[in-house]
Every structure is written in structure tokens, then in C-alpha cells.
Scaffold this motif. Structure first.
Motif, PDB file in Angstrom:
ATOM      1  N   LEU A 173     -22.665  -0.433   5.274  1.00 45.23           N
ATOM      2  CA  LEU A 173     -22.284  -1.832   5.051  1.00 45.23           C
ATOM      3  C   LEU A 173     -23.083  -2.477   3.930  1.00 45.23           C
ATOM      4  O   LEU A 173     -22.517  -3.122   3.041  1.00 45.23           O
ATOM      5  N   PRO A 197     -15.374  -5.469  14.140  1.00 42.74           N
ATOM      6  CA  PRO A 197     -15.903  -4.232  13.557  1.00 42.74           C
ATOM      7  C   PRO A 197     -15.917  -3.064  14.542  1.00 42.74           C
ATOM      8  O   PRO A 197     -16.017  -3.253  15.756  1.00 42.74           O
ATOM      9  N   THR A 198     -15.798  -1.865  13.998  1.00 44.82           N
ATOM     10  CA  THR A 198     -16.075  -0.638  14.737  1.00 44.82           C
ATOM     11  C   THR A 198     -17.113   0.127  13.933  1.00 44.82           C
ATOM     12  O   THR A 198     -16.892   0.416  12.749  1.00 44.82           O
ATOM     13  N   VAL A 199     -18.249   0.432  14.560  1.00 39.46           N
ATOM     14  CA  VAL A 199     -19.388   1.003  13.838  1.00 39.46           C
ATOM     15  C   VAL A 199     -19.797   2.335  14.457  1.00 39.46           C
ATOM     16  O   VAL A 199     -20.022   2.427  15.667  1.00 39.46           O
ATOM     17  N   ASP A 207     -25.749   2.161  10.215  1.00 40.12           N
ATOM     18  CA  ASP A 207     -24.301   2.331  10.270  1.00 40.12           C
ATOM     19  C   ASP A 207     -23.875   3.391   9.257  1.00 40.12           C
ATOM     20  O   ASP A 207     -24.111   3.255   8.069  1.00 40.12           O
ATOM     21  N   VAL A 210     -17.972   2.601   9.009  1.00 44.64           N
ATOM     22  CA  VAL A 210     -17.582   1.307   9.575  1.00 44.64           C
ATOM     23  C   VAL A 210     -16.124   1.016   9.253  1.00 44.64           C
ATOM     24  O   VAL A 210     -15.668   1.227   8.122  1.00 44.64           O
ATOM     25  N   LEU A 212     -13.637  -2.305   9.426  1.00 40.62           N
ATOM     26  CA  LEU A 212     -13.668  -3.754   9.581  1.00 40.62           C
ATOM     27  C   LEU A 212     -12.259  -4.321   9.586  1.00 40.62           C
ATOM     28  O   LEU A 212     -11.450  -4.006   8.707  1.00 40.62           O
ATOM     29  N   ILE A 308     -20.722 -11.479   8.859  1.00 36.27           N
ATOM     30  CA  ILE A 308     -20.065 -10.219   9.216  1.00 36.27           C
ATOM     31  C   ILE A 308     -21.106  -9.144   9.523  1.00 36.27           C
ATOM     32  O   ILE A 308     -20.971  -8.385  10.491  1.00 36.27           O
ATOM     33  N   LYS A 311     -22.445  -9.687  12.998  1.00 38.16           N
ATOM     34  CA  LYS A 311     -21.484  -9.288  14.029  1.00 38.16           C
ATOM     35  C   LYS A 311     -21.473  -7.771  14.197  1.00 38.16           C
ATOM     36  O   LYS A 311     -21.385  -7.260  15.329  1.00 38.16           O
ATOM     37  N   CYS A 312     -21.588  -7.051  13.101  1.00 35.00           N
ATOM     38  CA  CYS A 312     -21.574  -5.585  13.161  1.00 35.00           C
ATOM     39  C   CYS A 312     -22.814  -5.023  13.843  1.00 35.00           C
ATOM     40  O   CYS A 312     -22.765  -3.948  14.454  1.00 35.00           O
TER      41      CYS A 312
END
Length: 314
Positions: A173, A197-199, A207, A210, A212, A308, A311-312
């Protein structure tokens, strides 16, 4: 004439120094590094008159108007605060800071001291991106509905490397996702309203890959970034009546406009000039005119991006 100091003497700073040499109203007056030898070598190779083995030595010079920060990301926050303390305007490499709290703090201090502060999202200033912005404003693809983009490469796993070390601000990221977020959000005036998000994390905790899903009102952005696999690195903007392709999203020179039947309507090639030139010209203009932020790479751009990030990583 705006006199710049450079903080950090790595490869990215060389590109900035070259860009400044091509802008009439700017000059590099000094470079500083934690290593005197490295600063001296950088100054010699880039025709810079002064070099320093500490940042403070350079910052206390009254004739330095602005500082370009090119250190590693984990130092950006403290470097920005130090520059502002010495009343210097600041251009800071991406990612400017690593959290929303840090972004709020540095912007508040810059405004309090009436100093210009900008994250160097140089891609927003490129002629190809400005052309895309123009096409959208002219309604060439109708109402913008969706964007897709990806950036990725396969970095060899090394827990102590800049890519994989949490202490150095590693991860996909901070290195790649920032481009996707800050470029694809540029094409809408709507506010950020959704972050999903999917991490996938590496063994070090950073990360690694990712996905988003971002929402700006009725404009959706889907973006992927990875330091574990090579991705095509293209971007697409879809409207009701056509779409735009940004080939090699951040480093390429060409953008293409297609109609709703996938027929190529127009192509624009910006050429091979140093892409940093345009952001330097913007910063110089803003500083000369007493502006505290750029309308192209605004404070809100960075604040949204940091929101963002938060949040991740929550």
C-alpha cells in the motif's frame, strides 16, 4: 527564484534535482544526508553548491526557501515537522505520512505557520493525466461510473528490506497502493464514502497483497497492489458512453479514449520528459503566489489516502 534544499541523497532525489534544473524559477541550493560522504557525492554529481552531513545544518540557512524530502517513509513525519519548525515550505515524497493522525498534524502546523506543504504525487501533474481529466470534464465518455487499476511486482522476500520491514514503512500500500488511490480518485469531485479492503500479510506483518474497493458517491474504484506478484500495471476509467485506458498507469506515457463500442477514438502521448518537472512547476507557482496547498495534489488527497491506510491496518 525558489531555492530548494534536498533532504536525503538517494535515487529519487536525483530525479528531483534533474527536474529542478529544467525549471526556470527554481534552483537546488543544498543537499543534506546523515552521511557527509553521501551528501558530498550527491552534490558533486548533481552540480549542487553546498552539502551537509546533518539536516539541521541545512535547515538553519535563511536562504533555503523550500525542502524536498526524499528520505524513507518511516522518517517523513518527523522530517516534515523539522522543516516546518525552521519555517521551510515542504514537498515530501509519497507516502507523505503513514496515518491520518500524522497527516492532520502536519497540515495543521503548516497552515498555522502559513507554509506550503504538498505530497509529491507527481503522476497527477503529468500531461497524460491532465488530458484524461479534460476528456472526462468534456463528457467524452459520459458520466464516470467505475475505475480499475493495479500495480505490482515480485519483490524477493527479505525481512530487513524496505519492502518487507514494518520499521521502514514496508508493504504494497505505501509503495504502490498510494498511486492507485491518489490517481484514480483525482477524476471525481465526489467525497470518499466507502472503504472495503482485503489484505494479505507477509510473515513480517506488512501488507503483501491488497484488494481495495472504494466508493466516492456513485463512482466506484477497484484497485489491487502487490509486492508478491507482477501485475499488468494498467488503469481503466469507465463511463456511460466509453472508457479510457491508462497504459502502465504511473510510468507510461500514453492514454487512449474508446467509445462504447470499444473503438479507439483518440490517443495522447505525453513524450518522455522527466515527469517530476510538472510538480516542481506547480510547487514553485504556489509558493510564489502565497498558496498553502496545491489544487491538484491537495491536502484532502493525502488525508483521504491516509484514512484508507488506517482502515486497511486497523
Amino acid at each position: 527564484m525558489i531555492r530548494f534544499g534536498i533532504m536525503g541523497a538517494g535515487n529519487i532525489a536525483r530525479k528531483f534535482a534533474d527536474a529542478v534544473s529544467k525549471v526556470d524559477r527554481a534552483v537546488i541550493a543544498a543537499v543534506a544526508s546523515k552521511s557527509t560522504e553521501r551528501a558530498e557525492s550527491f552534490a558533486r554529481q548533481n552540480s549542487i553548491p553546498s552539502f551537509y552531513g546533518s539536516y539541521e545544518e541545512m535547515l538553519k540557512r535563511d536562504d533555503i526557501d523550500a525542502v524536498y524530502i526524499a528520505t524513507t517513509m518511516n522518517y517523513h513525519y518527523e522530517n516534515i515537522l523539522e522543516c516546518l519548525k525552521w519555517d521551510k515550505h515542504v514537498l515530501c515524497e509519497k507516502c507523505m505520512v503513514l496515518s491520518h493522525r500524522e497527516a492532520e498534524e502536519v497540515f495543521a502546523l503548516a497552515k498555522q505557520k502559513r507554509l506550503f506543504l504538498m505530497e509529491c504525487m507527481w503522476v497527477r501533474f503529468l500531461p497524460k493525466v491532465q488530458k484524461v481529466k479534460q476528456w472526462i470534464a468534456e463528457g467524452r465518455i459520459g458520466k464516470l461510473k467505475l475505475a480499475q487499476g493495479n500495480l505490482g511486482f515480485n519483490a524477493s522476500f527479505d525481512p530487513d528490506s524496505r519492502m518487507y520491514s514494518p520499521a521502514l514503512g514496508g508493504g504494497a500500500l505505501y509503495d504502490l497502493g498510494v498511486y492507485l488511490i491518489e490517481v484514480l480518485s483525482y477524476f471525481t469531485d465526489q467525497k470518499l464514502t466507502g472503504i472495503e479492503p482485503t489484505v494479505i500479510r507477509a510473515a513480517t506483518g506488512v501488507d503483501e497483497t491488497v484488494n481495495l474497493n472504494l466508493r466516492y458517491g456513485d463512482y466506484l474504484v477497484n484497485a489491487q497492489c502487490s509486492i508478491a506478484t507482477k501485475l499488468p500495471e494498467n488503469g481503466y476509467l469507465y463511463g456511460e458512453n466509453g472508457y479510457i485506458a491508462l497504459e502502465y498507469l504511473h510510468l507510461g506515457n500514453t492514454v487512449k479514449l474508446y467509445d462504447k463500442d470499444r473503438k479507439l477514438v483518440e490517443e495522447f502521448d505525453q513524450g518522455n520528459a522527466n515527469g517530476f518537472i510538472y510538480q516542481v512547476e506547480e510547487a514553485v507557482s504556489c509558493i510564489e503566489n502565497g498558496k498553502l496547498e496545491s489544487e491538484v495534489a491537495s491536502h484532502q488527497m493525502t488525508l483521504d489516502c491516509c484514512k484508507i491506510f488506517d482502515k486497511c491496518f486497523e
